[in-house]
Scaffold this motif. Structure first.
Motif, PDB file in Angstrom:
ATOM      1  N   ASP A 294      -1.828 -19.192   7.844  1.00 46.33           N
ATOM      2  CA  ASP A 294      -1.678 -20.246   8.849  1.00 46.33           C
ATOM      3  C   ASP A 294      -0.305 -20.922   8.755  1.00 46.33           C
ATOM      4  OD1 ASP A 294      -3.354 -21.657  10.942  1.00 46.33           O
ATOM      5  OD2 ASP A 294      -2.547 -23.362   9.804  1.00 46.33           O
ATOM      6  N   GLY A 295       0.353 -21.082   9.908  1.00 45.75           N
ATOM      7  CA  GLY A 295       1.605 -21.839   9.980  1.00 45.75           C
ATOM      8  C   GLY A 295       2.863 -21.008   9.836  1.00 45.75           C
ATOM      9  N   VAL A 296       2.766 -19.754   9.375  1.00 50.34           N
ATOM     10  CA  VAL A 296       3.969 -18.937   9.151  1.00 50.34           C
ATOM     11  C   VAL A 296       4.703 -18.710  10.474  1.00 50.34           C
ATOM     12  CG1 VAL A 296       4.789 -16.632   8.483  1.00 50.34           C
ATOM     13  CG2 VAL A 296       3.051 -17.798   7.094  1.00 50.34           C
ATOM     14  N   LEU A 297       6.036 -18.865  10.434  1.00 48.41           N
ATOM     15  CA  LEU A 297       6.881 -18.652  11.624  1.00 48.41           C
ATOM     16  C   LEU A 297       7.488 -17.257  11.585  1.00 48.41           C
ATOM     17  CD1 LEU A 297       8.985 -21.967  11.557  1.00 48.41           C
ATOM     18  CD2 LEU A 297       7.100 -21.447  13.140  1.00 48.41           C
ATOM     19  N   ILE A 298       7.418 -16.540  12.712  1.00 52.92           N
ATOM     20  CA  ILE A 298       8.049 -15.213  12.781  1.00 52.92           C
ATOM     21  C   ILE A 298       8.763 -15.061  14.124  1.00 52.92           C
ATOM     22  CG2 ILE A 298       7.716 -12.712  12.646  1.00 52.92           C
ATOM     23  CD1 ILE A 298       5.243 -13.149  10.964  1.00 52.92           C
ATOM     24  N   ALA A 299      10.054 -14.688  14.057  1.00 56.43           N
ATOM     25  CA  ALA A 299      10.830 -14.478  15.295  1.00 56.43           C
ATOM     26  C   ALA A 299      10.321 -13.233  16.004  1.00 56.43           C
ATOM     27  CB  ALA A 299      12.305 -14.319  14.945  1.00 56.43           C
ATOM     28  N   GLN A 300      10.448 -13.222  17.329  1.00 54.46           N
ATOM     29  CA  GLN A 300       9.878 -12.142  18.144  1.00 54.46           C
ATOM     30  C   GLN A 300      10.904 -11.640  19.153  1.00 54.46           C
ATOM     31  OE1 GLN A 300       6.614 -11.238  17.671  1.00 54.46           O
ATOM     32  NE2 GLN A 300       6.288 -12.840  16.139  1.00 54.46           N
ATOM     33  N   ALA A 301      10.922 -10.309  19.336  1.00 54.32           N
ATOM     34  CA  ALA A 301      11.755  -9.716  20.393  1.00 54.32           C
ATOM     35  C   ALA A 301      10.919  -9.457  21.642  1.00 54.32           C
ATOM     36  CB  ALA A 301      12.374  -8.415  19.884  1.00 54.32           C
ATOM     37  N   TYR A 302       9.688  -9.968  21.641  1.00 54.49           N
ATOM     38  CA  TYR A 302       8.797  -9.767  22.793  1.00 54.49           C
ATOM     39  C   TYR A 302       7.856 -10.955  22.895  1.00 54.49           C
ATOM     40  CZ  TYR A 302       4.669  -8.253  25.368  1.00 54.49           C
ATOM     41  OH  TYR A 302       3.643  -8.187  26.260  1.00 54.49           O
ATOM     42  N   SER A 303       7.547 -11.334  24.124  1.00 51.34           N
ATOM     43  CA  SER A 303       6.496 -12.324  24.345  1.00 51.34           C
ATOM     44  C   SER A 303       5.482 -11.781  25.354  1.00 51.34           C
ATOM     45  CB  SER A 303       7.088 -13.626  24.890  1.00 51.34           C
ATOM     46  OG  SER A 303       6.028 -14.424  25.403  1.00 51.34           O
ATOM     47  N   PRO A 304       4.187 -11.849  25.036  1.00 55.31           N
ATOM     48  CA  PRO A 304       3.163 -11.407  26.001  1.00 55.31           C
ATOM     49  C   PRO A 304       3.220 -12.243  27.279  1.00 55.31           C
ATOM     50  CG  PRO A 304       2.183 -11.898  23.850  1.00 55.31           C
ATOM     51  CD  PRO A 304       3.607 -12.347  23.784  1.00 55.31           C
ATOM     52  N   ASN A 305       3.809 -13.464  27.185  1.00 50.38           N
ATOM     53  CA  ASN A 305       3.873 -14.354  28.350  1.00 50.38           C
ATOM     54  C   ASN A 305       5.053 -14.056  29.262  1.00 50.38           C
ATOM     55  OD1 ASN A 305       1.767 -15.752  27.046  1.00 50.38           O
ATOM     56  ND2 ASN A 305       3.262 -16.940  25.869  1.00 50.38           N
ATOM     57  N   TYR A 306       5.909 -13.134  28.898  1.00 48.94           N
ATOM     58  CA  TYR A 306       7.075 -12.815  29.738  1.00 48.94           C
ATOM     59  C   TYR A 306       6.583 -12.384  31.120  1.00 48.94           C
ATOM     60  CZ  TYR A 306      11.139 -10.427  31.592  1.00 48.94           C
ATOM     61  OH  TYR A 306      12.167 -10.021  32.404  1.00 48.94           O
ATOM     62  N   ASP A 307       7.136 -13.073  32.133  1.00 44.29           N
ATOM     63  CA  ASP A 307       6.578 -12.926  33.468  1.00 44.29           C
ATOM     64  C   ASP A 307       7.306 -11.833  34.259  1.00 44.29           C
ATOM     65  OD1 ASP A 307       4.834 -13.478  35.490  1.00 44.29           O
ATOM     66  OD2 ASP A 307       6.071 -15.096  36.332  1.00 44.29           O
ATOM     67  N   SER A 308       6.711 -10.660  34.295  1.00 44.85           N
ATOM     68  CA  SER A 308       7.240  -9.584  35.146  1.00 44.85           C
ATOM     69  C   SER A 308       6.072  -8.656  35.454  1.00 44.85           C
ATOM     70  CB  SER A 308       8.346  -8.800  34.444  1.00 44.85           C
ATOM     71  OG  SER A 308       7.802  -7.919  33.487  1.00 44.85           O
ATOM     72  N   ILE A 399       1.856 -18.480  13.362  1.00 43.55           N
ATOM     73  CA  ILE A 399       0.493 -17.967  13.150  1.00 43.55           C
ATOM     74  C   ILE A 399      -0.489 -19.131  13.080  1.00 43.55           C
ATOM     75  CG2 ILE A 399      -1.036 -16.750  11.529  1.00 43.55           C
ATOM     76  CD1 ILE A 399       1.414 -15.050  10.738  1.00 43.55           C
ATOM     77  N   GLU A 400      -1.575 -18.964  13.817  1.00 46.14           N
ATOM     78  CA  GLU A 400      -2.667 -19.950  13.721  1.00 46.14           C
ATOM     79  C   GLU A 400      -3.944 -19.193  13.350  1.00 46.14           C
ATOM     80  OE1 GLU A 400      -5.315 -23.012  16.449  1.00 46.14           O
ATOM     81  OE2 GLU A 400      -3.642 -21.946  17.359  1.00 46.14           O
ATOM     82  N   MET A 401      -4.488 -19.526  12.187  1.00 51.27           N
ATOM     83  CA  MET A 401      -5.715 -18.841  11.738  1.00 51.27           C
ATOM     84  C   MET A 401      -6.925 -19.651  12.216  1.00 51.27           C
ATOM     85  SD  MET A 401      -4.576 -16.122  10.352  1.00 51.27           S
ATOM     86  CE  MET A 401      -6.095 -15.414   9.665  1.00 51.27           C
ATOM     87  N   GLN A 402      -7.849 -18.938  12.869  1.00 49.15           N
ATOM     88  CA  GLN A 402      -9.060 -19.621  13.327  1.00 49.15           C
ATOM     89  C   GLN A 402     -10.058 -19.761  12.185  1.00 49.15           C
ATOM     90  OE1 GLN A 402      -8.686 -16.899  16.200  1.00 49.15           O
ATOM     91  NE2 GLN A 402      -7.490 -18.340  17.409  1.00 49.15           N
TER      92      GLN A 402
END
Ligand code: 1QQ
Length: 414
Positions: A294-308, A399-402
């Motif tokens: 929980d809480g770990v930050l990771i940089a991303q080259a992709y977002s599922p929210n990218y609008d196309s 990261i958010e752990m449920q």
């Protein structure tokens, strides 16, 4: 009688000669036929054209690298399904040939050689890790077979050769964004502890970038701890770092070791920010560090929210199949397949691709890949003449752990 005998025997002779002549004619026809067939085969084997266009996909489906490689495989499979169902690609039947590379260099070289020589692919997507790419890519480059790296982020990959490009943005463009995000969460952070695996080309490359970014942000690098990607026990390194009271821990490792390191640092009482590198960029680490991810930050080259449109389609297909958001490794592999597919289509407009001799096709395809612009789930991408990807958008997820098992990557606002 004598004459008669002569007559019969000469008649026999004549018959025999005729038979022989007939046989000779039949045999000649037969041999001419064989000769022509052989010549034809010769023609097509010297011209070397391929009826079936095949693209090789050489990824880690087994070994420790498979925690990341399997996500790339999923993305390539979604792409295969997408392009097979898409009518504008129907004129040129294209097949993906999957080869497991395992996690080491030898496995990657083997997979590349089989794809090049036996499967006679037009190009290769792979291998999974930069460590493997530095050994396997030169094999393809020498054979003049285009390679698109789907997840090779270390410095120096496109420079391996003319036939080597990548859709995975270099870690130098991705990693620093995670440190900026950490600074937004805690603008007062000062002391940084760096951990990195010293037996992998990518983790060594990534830590250099992180260390430079720490300097650029005028933060204080208080310790650098080394480990191996095969390690499972990090008590010594974690204790050493925690004793210096860092505000930020940055980890460059792979998924299993990275997940274990996060868990052990948290178990030893470290409560502040952790940034993970690209080797930890998978929900497969949830099974390792569980609630402590929980809480770990990771940089991303992709977002599922990218609008196309292409990303909405990719995301819908991925979610329908895997019941979660598509991860970066899947999006990058999808994009690699897309680049090959679109480059082949463009080439088909000026050439009859299936009649081109294979070596000529591979070279023309490589040139076409580098010349094109592609509207992928990663956004619009193109390549430098060296084969480096040009990409605009980078993100950071937290990261958010449920619970102890299930979690997700939340994309942070910039
Ligand atoms: C590289 C990576 C790894 C995380 C891929 C498995 O980015 O090796 O370049």
């Amino acid at each position: 009688m004598f004459q008669h005998k002569w007559q019969t025997s000469s008649l026999d002779k004549l018959k025999k000669t005729r038979k022989f002549a007939k046989l000779t004619v039949y045999l000649s026809i037969f041999f001419v036929f064989i000769f022509i067939t052989a010549c034809n085969q010769n023609v097509s084997s010297t011209s070397n054209s391929v009826d079936n266009i095949r693209i090789g996909v050489a990824l880690a489906q087994t070994s420790n690298i498979a925690l990341l490689g399997q996500e790339s495989v999923s993305g390539a499979k979604i792409a295969e399904e997408y392009f097979q169902a898409n009518h504008s690609f129907n004129n040129l039947p294209i097949k993906l040939i999957f080869q497991d590379t395992g996690g080491d260099e030898a496995g990657a070289i083997n997979a590349f050689q089989t794809l090049i020589a036996t499967d006679r692919v037009v190009g290769i997507i792979g291998p999974s890790s930069s460590q493997q790419a530095f050994s396997a890519d030169p094999v393809a480059d020498r054979a003049q077979v285009p390679v698109i790296g789907p997840s090779n982020t270390a410095k120096g990959i496109p420079e391996i050769g003319k036939y080597i490009s990548r859709v995975s943005a270099p870690i130098s463009q991705v990693a620093p964004t995670a440190i900026k995000a950490a600074l937004r969460l805690n603008p007062n952070l000062q002391k940084v502890a760096i951990f990195y695996a010293q037996n992998d080309a990518f983790t060594k490359s990534e830590t250099e970038i992180f260390q430079q970014a720490v300097k650029n942000e005028r933060l204080n690098l208080i310790t650098t701890q080394r480990f191996q990607t095969t390690d499972t026990d990090f008590q010594i390194q974690a204790t050493n770092a925690i004793n210096l009271n860092p505000d930020l821990v940055i980890i460059s490792g792979l998924a299993a070791d990275g997940g274990n390191l996060i868990r052990q640092i948290r178990e030893l009482g470290y409560k502040k920010i952790i940034v993970g590198g690209n080797g930890l960029n998978t929900s497969n680490i949830f099974a390792v560090c569980k609630a402590l991810c929980d809480g770990v930050l990771i940089a991303q080259a992709y977002s599922p929210n990218y609008d196309s449109e292409i990303n909405r389609t990719f995301r819908t297909m991925y979610r329908a199949r895997y019941l979660k958001e598509p991860p970066q490794f899947s999006a990058q592999a999808f994009s690699a397949v897309q680049v090959f597919m679109e480059a082949l289509q463009t080439l088909e407009r000026s050439h009859k691709v299936r009649q081109m001799p294979l070596p000529e096709l591979r070279t023309a395809l490589n040139q076409q890949i580098l010349a094109g612009k592609y509207n992928t789930p990663l956004g619009e991408i193109s390549f430098t003449s060296d084969g480096e990807v040009i990409q605009k958008n980078f993100y950071v997820a937290q990261i958010e752990m449920q619970d102890g098992e299930r979690g997700k990557f939340n994309f942070l606002a910039e």
